[in-house]
Design an enzyme around this catalytic site. Structure first.
Site, PDB file in Angstrom:
ATOM      1  N   CYS A 117      83.850  19.384  78.924  1.00  0.00           N
ATOM      2  CA  CYS A 117      83.980  19.903  80.291  1.00  0.00           C
ATOM      3  C   CYS A 117      82.659  20.453  80.828  1.00  0.00           C
ATOM      4  O   CYS A 117      82.546  20.703  82.030  1.00  0.00           O
ATOM      5  CB  CYS A 117      85.058  20.978  80.341  1.00  0.00           C
ATOM      6  SG  CYS A 117      86.678  20.424  79.769  1.00  0.00           S
ATOM      7  N   HIS A 257      83.833  25.845  86.055  1.00  0.00           N
ATOM      8  CA  HIS A 257      84.729  24.808  85.568  1.00  0.00           C
ATOM      9  C   HIS A 257      86.162  25.215  85.859  1.00  0.00           C
ATOM     10  O   HIS A 257      86.566  26.349  85.610  1.00  0.00           O
ATOM     11  CB  HIS A 257      84.517  24.610  84.065  1.00  0.00           C
ATOM     12  CG  HIS A 257      85.558  23.767  83.410  1.00  0.00           C
ATOM     13  ND1 HIS A 257      86.002  22.578  83.949  1.00  0.00           N
ATOM     14  CD2 HIS A 257      86.250  23.928  82.245  1.00  0.00           C
ATOM     15  CE1 HIS A 257      86.929  22.053  83.156  1.00  0.00           C
ATOM     16  NE2 HIS A 257      87.086  22.855  82.124  1.00  0.00           N
ATOM     17  N   ASN A 287      92.803  20.745  85.228  1.00  0.00           N
ATOM     18  CA  ASN A 287      91.536  20.643  84.508  1.00  0.00           C
ATOM     19  C   ASN A 287      91.126  19.169  84.438  1.00  0.00           C
ATOM     20  O   ASN A 287      91.731  18.388  83.724  1.00  0.00           O
ATOM     21  CB  ASN A 287      91.709  21.222  83.102  1.00  0.00           C
ATOM     22  CG  ASN A 287      90.427  21.169  82.290  1.00  0.00           C
ATOM     23  OD1 ASN A 287      89.442  20.521  82.663  1.00  0.00           O
ATOM     24  ND2 ASN A 287      90.437  21.843  81.143  1.00  0.00           N
TER      25      ASN A 287
END
Length: 330
Positions: A117, A257, A287
């Site tokens: 990520c 993020h 996500n």
């Protein structure tokens, strides 16, 4: 003669997500969960899920075209393409090469980068080095994922978290001091088992046994990742700002993020940032791993929230374990 470093500024942004929306109520019919449970623990209401005919490169190309259009560039003008992803179309060739071909960017070098990520911010910092040293004049940086392809839809602890999408930026040479001001990259490989996809590589090649054991799906130690994320999200952002010679009070926007709203809220509290300075869209997309920061950035740019001259920090964390933060002067 010492070459004077130039700047590397973002000239265009774009994003693409699948049409299909999967809500928390849809997930209630698939696993033992509830809308309330998901929202209170993650802040997620819905996510986008790619159909069986959509691969990571498809979303990457769509996002790239938007970024190129905003930058006023043709694909043939590109010097470099970097795609950050953990869900490539295939192990090789790279997804970046597939994107290069689809775009018609015949003169561009192309490679993939894998940092979970954190990938998009890692890729931003990497591509910027080619521009700042004068090796290239521009670069296309894409964060793209189809995490639904590696999500275990029988695991209620992880299937509620992830979504698909892609975000892209075009970096161009700029006057020194403009664009990327500083960055911080980090890794702690001792946390390699906290977030992983065990099989499919050289350690555990695909076999009937690995498939039966569901080892081709995401595995995560949620509690450990949560604690790591809350700590590193704030620390990396502070460090990047300090390297830039800036204080938190000089930060105009923070693009973290988009993993979990509780992680974001906890980090923002530690940083003592006003919530109006924080870009959040995890509620609508979940996500999306390497795509999340790029998608959130594009939405903030297109809505007019981010304006020229403002200071923007982007920070990611993820598998590896890795973390990355970059500070830009818009």
């Amino acid at each position: 003669m010492v070459h004077e470093l130039s700047g590397a500024a973002i000239a265009g942004t774009g994003h693409a997500v699948p049409e299909r929306v999967v809500t928390n109520f849809d997930l209630e019919k698939m696993v033992d969960t509830s809308d309330e449970w998901i929202r209170t623990r993650t802040g997620i209401r819905e996510r986008r899920v790619a159909d069986e005919n959509t691969a990571t490169s498809d979303l990457a190309v769509a996002a790239a075209r938007e970024a190129l259009d905003m930058a006023g560039m043709a694909p043939s003008d590109l010097d470099l393409i970097v795609v950050a992803t953990v869900t490539p179309d295939m192990l090789f060739p790279s997804t970046a090469c597939l994107v290069q071909d689809r775009l018609g960017a015949a003169h561009a070098a192309a490679f993939d980068l894998s940092a979970g990520c954190s990938g998009f911010v890692y890729a931003l910092a990497t591509a910027a080095q080619f521009i700042q040293t004068g090796a290239y004049s521009n670069a296309l940086v894409v964060g793209a994922e189809t995490l639904s392809k590696i999500t275990d839809w029988q695991d209620r602890s992880t299937c509620v978290l992830f979504g698909d999408g892609a975000g892209a930026v075009v970096l161009k040479a700029a006057p020194a001091g403009k664009g990327l001001v500083s960055f911080v990259l980090g890794a702690d490989g001792s946390g390699k088992d906290k977030l992983r996809l065990p099989a499919g590589g050289s350690r555990l090649p695909a076999s009937a046994e690995t498939v039966a054991q569901r080892q081709h799906y995401i595995q995560m130690c949620g509690h450990d990742v949560f604690r790591f994320a809350v700590r590193v999200l704030g620390e990396a952002t502070r460090e990047a700002l300090e390297k830039a010679g800036l204080g938190l009070n000089q930060l105009d926007f923070f693009v973290p993020h988009q993993a979990n709203v509780r992680i974001i809220d906890a980090a923002v509290e530690r940083l003592e940032l006003p919530k109006e300075k924080v870009i959040v869209n995890v509620d609508r997309f979940g996500n999306t791993s390497a795509a999340s920061v790029a998608i959130a950035l594009d939405e903030a740019v297109r809505s007019g929230r981010i304006q020229p001259g403002q200071v923007v920090a982007m920070t990611g964390f993820g598998a590896g374990l890795t973390w990355a933060s970059a500070v830009f002067r818009w």
